[in-house]
Design an enzyme around this catalytic site. Structure first.
Site, PDB file in Angstrom:
ATOM      1  N   ARG A  85      -4.215  41.023   9.514  1.00  0.00           N
ATOM      2  CA  ARG A  85      -4.163  41.347   8.085  1.00  0.00           C
ATOM      3  C   ARG A  85      -4.374  42.845   7.824  1.00  0.00           C
ATOM      4  O   ARG A  85      -5.044  43.229   6.868  1.00  0.00           O
ATOM      5  CB  ARG A  85      -5.216  40.542   7.301  1.00  0.00           C
ATOM      6  CG  ARG A  85      -5.007  39.043   7.331  1.00  0.00           C
ATOM      7  CD  ARG A  85      -4.123  38.604   6.185  1.00  0.00           C
ATOM      8  NE  ARG A  85      -3.866  37.169   6.234  1.00  0.00           N
ATOM      9  CZ  ARG A  85      -4.508  36.278   5.479  1.00  0.00           C
ATOM     10  NH1 ARG A  85      -5.411  36.675   4.627  1.00  0.00           N
ATOM     11  NH2 ARG A  85      -4.210  35.020   5.573  1.00  0.00           N
ATOM     12  N   TYR A 114      -1.562  22.899   5.610  1.00  0.00           N
ATOM     13  CA  TYR A 114      -1.180  23.260   4.230  1.00  0.00           C
ATOM     14  C   TYR A 114      -0.248  22.217   3.626  1.00  0.00           C
ATOM     15  O   TYR A 114      -0.381  21.839   2.461  1.00  0.00           O
ATOM     16  CB  TYR A 114      -0.515  24.645   4.196  1.00  0.00           C
ATOM     17  CG  TYR A 114      -1.496  25.766   4.431  1.00  0.00           C
ATOM     18  CD1 TYR A 114      -2.398  26.137   3.437  1.00  0.00           C
ATOM     19  CD2 TYR A 114      -1.561  26.433   5.641  1.00  0.00           C
ATOM     20  CE1 TYR A 114      -3.326  27.147   3.652  1.00  0.00           C
ATOM     21  CE2 TYR A 114      -2.474  27.445   5.868  1.00  0.00           C
ATOM     22  CZ  TYR A 114      -3.356  27.794   4.867  1.00  0.00           C
ATOM     23  OH  TYR A 114      -4.279  28.788   5.090  1.00  0.00           O
ATOM     24  N   ARG A 144      -4.626  43.859   0.845  1.00  0.00           N
ATOM     25  CA  ARG A 144      -5.402  44.341  -0.293  1.00  0.00           C
ATOM     26  C   ARG A 144      -6.433  45.429  -0.009  1.00  0.00           C
ATOM     27  O   ARG A 144      -6.939  46.053  -0.945  1.00  0.00           O
ATOM     28  CB  ARG A 144      -6.098  43.157  -0.973  1.00  0.00           C
ATOM     29  CG  ARG A 144      -5.157  42.382  -1.876  1.00  0.00           C
ATOM     30  CD  ARG A 144      -5.920  41.434  -2.748  1.00  0.00           C
ATOM     31  NE  ARG A 144      -6.553  40.406  -1.936  1.00  0.00           N
ATOM     32  CZ  ARG A 144      -7.573  39.653  -2.339  1.00  0.00           C
ATOM     33  NH1 ARG A 144      -8.083  39.821  -3.536  1.00  0.00           N
ATOM     34  NH2 ARG A 144      -8.077  38.729  -1.549  1.00  0.00           N
ATOM     35  N   ARG A 187       1.909  45.646  -5.195  1.00  0.00           N
ATOM     36  CA  ARG A 187       1.660  44.298  -5.728  1.00  0.00           C
ATOM     37  C   ARG A 187       1.439  44.286  -7.243  1.00  0.00           C
ATOM     38  O   ARG A 187       1.568  43.242  -7.873  1.00  0.00           O
ATOM     39  CB  ARG A 187       0.469  43.665  -5.002  1.00  0.00           C
ATOM     40  CG  ARG A 187       0.797  43.183  -3.592  1.00  0.00           C
ATOM     41  CD  ARG A 187       1.540  41.833  -3.562  1.00  0.00           C
ATOM     42  NE  ARG A 187       0.612  40.754  -3.818  1.00  0.00           N
ATOM     43  CZ  ARG A 187       0.452  40.114  -4.965  1.00  0.00           C
ATOM     44  NH1 ARG A 187       1.197  40.435  -6.005  1.00  0.00           N
ATOM     45  NH2 ARG A 187      -0.414  39.155  -5.090  1.00  0.00           N
ATOM     46  N   ASP A 212       4.477  35.519   5.805  1.00  0.00           N
ATOM     47  CA  ASP A 212       3.367  34.580   5.807  1.00  0.00           C
ATOM     48  C   ASP A 212       3.705  33.400   6.705  1.00  0.00           C
ATOM     49  O   ASP A 212       4.883  33.128   6.965  1.00  0.00           O
ATOM     50  CB  ASP A 212       3.044  34.085   4.391  1.00  0.00           C
ATOM     51  CG  ASP A 212       1.652  33.469   4.347  1.00  0.00           C
ATOM     52  OD1 ASP A 212       0.678  34.236   4.291  1.00  0.00           O
ATOM     53  OD2 ASP A 212       1.539  32.235   4.415  1.00  0.00           O
TER      54      ASP A 212
HETATM   55  O1  1CP Z   1      -1.032  42.566   8.086  1.00  0.00           O
HETATM   56  C1  1CP Z   1      -0.844  41.352   8.103  1.00  0.00           C
HETATM   57  O2  1CP Z   1      -1.372  40.612   8.929  1.00  0.00           O
HETATM   58  C2  1CP Z   1       0.009  40.811   7.012  1.00  0.00           C
HETATM   59  C3  1CP Z   1       0.961  39.707   7.286  1.00  0.00           C
HETATM   60  C4  1CP Z   1       0.348  38.321   7.104  1.00  0.00           C
HETATM   61  C5  1CP Z   1       0.060  37.404   8.113  1.00  0.00           C
HETATM   62  C6  1CP Z   1       0.179  37.641   9.610  1.00  0.00           C
HETATM   63  C7  1CP Z   1       0.037  37.695   5.881  1.00  0.00           C
HETATM   64  C8  1CP Z   1       0.167  38.279   4.546  1.00  0.00           C
HETATM   65  N1  1CP Z   1      -0.348  36.398   6.133  1.00  0.00           N
HETATM   66  C9  1CP Z   1      -0.353  36.218   7.494  1.00  0.00           C
HETATM   67  C10 1CP Z   1      -0.634  34.991   8.217  1.00  0.00           C
HETATM   68  C11 1CP Z   1      -1.378  33.903   7.537  1.00  0.00           C
HETATM   69  N2  1CP Z   1      -1.189  33.399   6.277  1.00  0.00           N
HETATM   70  C12 1CP Z   1      -2.339  33.123   8.194  1.00  0.00           C
HETATM   71  C13 1CP Z   1      -2.745  33.305   9.610  1.00  0.00           C
HETATM   72  C14 1CP Z   1      -3.676  34.468   9.714  1.00  0.00           C
HETATM   73  C15 1CP Z   1      -5.088  34.170   9.285  1.00  0.00           C
HETATM   74  O3  1CP Z   1      -5.676  33.243   9.862  1.00  0.00           O
HETATM   75  O4  1CP Z   1      -5.553  34.861   8.387  1.00  0.00           O
HETATM   76  C16 1CP Z   1      -2.782  32.154   7.289  1.00  0.00           C
HETATM   77  C17 1CP Z   1      -3.826  31.091   7.517  1.00  0.00           C
HETATM   78  C18 1CP Z   1      -2.045  32.332   6.088  1.00  0.00           C
HETATM   79  C19 1CP Z   1      -2.129  31.517   4.868  1.00  0.00           C
HETATM   80  C20 1CP Z   1      -2.438  32.378   3.702  1.00  0.00           C
HETATM   81  N3  1CP Z   1      -1.503  33.131   3.053  1.00  0.00           N
HETATM   82  C21 1CP Z   1      -3.697  32.634   3.128  1.00  0.00           C
HETATM   83  C22 1CP Z   1      -5.014  32.012   3.556  1.00  0.00           C
HETATM   84  C23 1CP Z   1      -5.390  30.895   2.647  1.00  0.00           C
HETATM   85  C24 1CP Z   1      -6.518  30.028   3.214  1.00  0.00           C
HETATM   86  O5  1CP Z   1      -6.221  28.896   3.611  1.00  0.00           O
HETATM   87  O6  1CP Z   1      -7.656  30.508   3.268  1.00  0.00           O
HETATM   88  C25 1CP Z   1      -3.494  33.552   2.087  1.00  0.00           C
HETATM   89  C26 1CP Z   1      -4.500  34.135   1.151  1.00  0.00           C
HETATM   90  C27 1CP Z   1      -2.102  33.851   2.058  1.00  0.00           C
HETATM   91  C28 1CP Z   1      -1.383  34.824   1.203  1.00  0.00           C
HETATM   92  C29 1CP Z   1      -1.218  36.137   1.886  1.00  0.00           C
HETATM   93  N4  1CP Z   1      -0.521  36.315   3.061  1.00  0.00           N
HETATM   94  C30 1CP Z   1      -0.528  37.650   3.409  1.00  0.00           C
HETATM   95  C31 1CP Z   1      -1.241  38.349   2.380  1.00  0.00           C
HETATM   96  C32 1CP Z   1      -1.456  39.831   2.321  1.00  0.00           C
HETATM   97  C33 1CP Z   1      -1.666  37.388   1.436  1.00  0.00           C
HETATM   98  C34 1CP Z   1      -2.397  37.652   0.145  1.00  0.00           C
HETATM   99  C35 1CP Z   1      -1.348  37.735  -0.911  1.00  0.00           C
HETATM  100  C36 1CP Z   1      -1.606  38.739  -1.964  1.00  0.00           C
HETATM  101  O7  1CP Z   1      -1.254  39.924  -1.846  1.00  0.00           O
HETATM  102  O8  1CP Z   1      -2.134  38.314  -3.018  1.00  0.00           O
END
Ligand code: 1CP
Length: 373
Positions: free
Chosen positions: A34, A158, A38, A47, A83
């Site tokens: 990540r 999910y 943010r 965003r 994602d």
């Molecule tokens: O730099 C990076 O890593 C960005 C690319 C990325 C990746 C590899 C994003 C952007 N998401 C992910 C993978 C991801 N998404 C995972 C595996 C990594 C981890 O364990 O953290 C998971 C579980 C998700 C699911 C997901 N998508 C969540 C978690 C929700 C939960 O169950 O707790 C969230 C918040 C998202 C949305 C998301 N994806 C990525 C971002 C930056 C965001 C936030 C969106 C925003 O800007 O509001």
């Protein structure tokens, strides 16, 4: 469009890829899960006028957001901005990404009949924007690009729960109560994952990370029976591509050996397992990635530095260590701290089996400072 093999050859001797292969190199490579997102003002700025989906669906924006942390932190690898639910979203599963929540699924999968809604992924037709983002990035990047996908279990969680969960009760109810449907769902998700990862590598990604973020919710027996065969099929189906396969999950201290056995070249360790103990749980020849506690990055620099050193000391100067956090960057993290971490890892990290004399592991039984006084 760059030839993907030419792109990969350009990065073949980078510290990140050499470390993934366990080959000799000079500096300890570092990237952050990540790392885009943010914590960066420049991400929040994009965003402010574009939804998460708009960014992911617009290759120029997704590429820009992928590049932002490379410019700020000087990390040794980039990770595609997308994602884990993007492929199933593209297949019309009614997935939205809600700010502050994560992926939400309108009509969750609960019965065998629901499986018909999940068709195979044709990456060039279904997620062309993801592949075009990869193509832009491999033209622009000076460091290797990591492609990624969610592992079948984590994506299933999910789709079955309908959103983020703490207990995975419905997912486990399906797994235990209707194993036939469970395995058919996992099979379909494995095929989708394979198609997605192969297509990313086809456009020039130099490595892949399989995120089984929530597998740590499982007893090892259930992981072995209900999850591992599907993740192993994904990892095996990538073997001929000859790119490092990183396999990561949170809370997976008890599963590390099995996650390696599933076919990983590098196993990602979260922050709960001291890195040397994690190492002892995976076979020789498999690399290790991790594992600074992400919340430590919210502390004063002296504390951060001591904890970075602890990870480096526990890595023992092994050539197959990739420095990372134990999970994703937390939104309130000061980007300047992450830049200093990269600098410290590059300066003090060793790869010849020795540890810099400044670098010390912190004794786990250390008493609180107030008791020492
Ligand atoms: O730099 C990076 O890593 C960005 C690319 C990325 C990746 C590899 C994003 C952007 N998401 C992910 C993978 C991801 N998404 C995972 C595996 C990594 C981890 O364990 O953290 C998971 C579980 C998700 C699911 C997901 N998508 C969540 C978690 C929700 C939960 O169950 O707790 C969230 C918040 C998202 C949305 C998301 N994806 C990525 C971002 C930056 C965001 C936030 C969106 C925003 O800007 O509001």
């Amino acid at each position: 469009m760059a030839d993907p093999d030419v792109v990969r050859a350009r990065h073949a001797d980078s510290p990140f890829l050499r470390a993934c292969r366990g080959e000799a190199h000079e500096t300890v490579p570092v990237w952050f899960m990540r790392q885009a997102g943010r914590a960066l003002a420049e991400y929040r700025e994009i965003r402010a006028t574009h939804s998460f989906e708009e960014v992911v669906h617009t290759p120029e924006l997704a590429a820009e957001v992928t590049l932002q942390p490379i410019r700020r932190y000087g990390t040794d690898a980039a990770i595609l901005f997308s994602d884990i639910v993007t492929p199933v979203q593209a297949l019309g599963m009614g997935v939205t990404i809600q700010p502050g929540v994560g992926p939400v699924v309108e009509e969750p999968i609960r019965t065998v009949g629901d499986l018909d809604r999940l068709r195979p992924l044709e990456p060039e037709a279904d997620v062309p924007f993801v592949l075009d983002t990869v193509s832009i990035l491999v033209d622009e990047l000076d460091v290797p690009l990591i492609g990624f996908a969610g592992a079948p279990f984590t994506v299933a969680s999910y789709l079955v729960e309908g959103g983020p969960s703490r207990s995975y009760t419905r997912t486990k109810a399906l797994m235990f109560g209707d194993p036939l449907t469970w395995h058919r769902l996992m099979d379909k998700l494995a095929d989708i994952t394979i198609a997605s990862l192969r297509a990313q590598v086809g456009r020039g990604a130099s490595a892949v990370q399989l995120f089984d973020s929530w597998a740590g919710a499982l007893h090892p027996l259930d992981y072995a029976r209900h999850v591992e065969p599907h993740s192993a099929r994904v990892l095996d189906a990538l073997a001929d591509l000859d790119v490092p396969r990183i396999h990561f999950g949170v809370n997976t201290g008890e599963l590390l050996g099995r996650m390696a056995a599933a076919g990983a070249d590098v196993v990602g360790v979260d922050w709960r397992t001291p890195l040397d103990e994690g190492r002892a749980r995976i076979p020789v020849g498999v690399g290790i990635q991790g594992n600074l506690e992400p919340a430590v990055c919210l502390a004063e620099w002296d504390e951060v530095a001591a904890r970075v050193d602890d990870v480096l000391a526990r890595a023992g100067g092994a050539p197959d260590h990739v420095f990372n956090l134990g999970h994703g960057v937390l939104p309130p993290t000061d980007p300047a701290i992450l830049a200093r971490i990269v600098e410290r890892v590059h300066t003090l990290g060793r790869t010849d089996g020795t540890v810099d004399e400044q670098v010390r592991p912190l004794p786990i039984e250390r008493r609180a400072a107030t008791e020492d006084a």
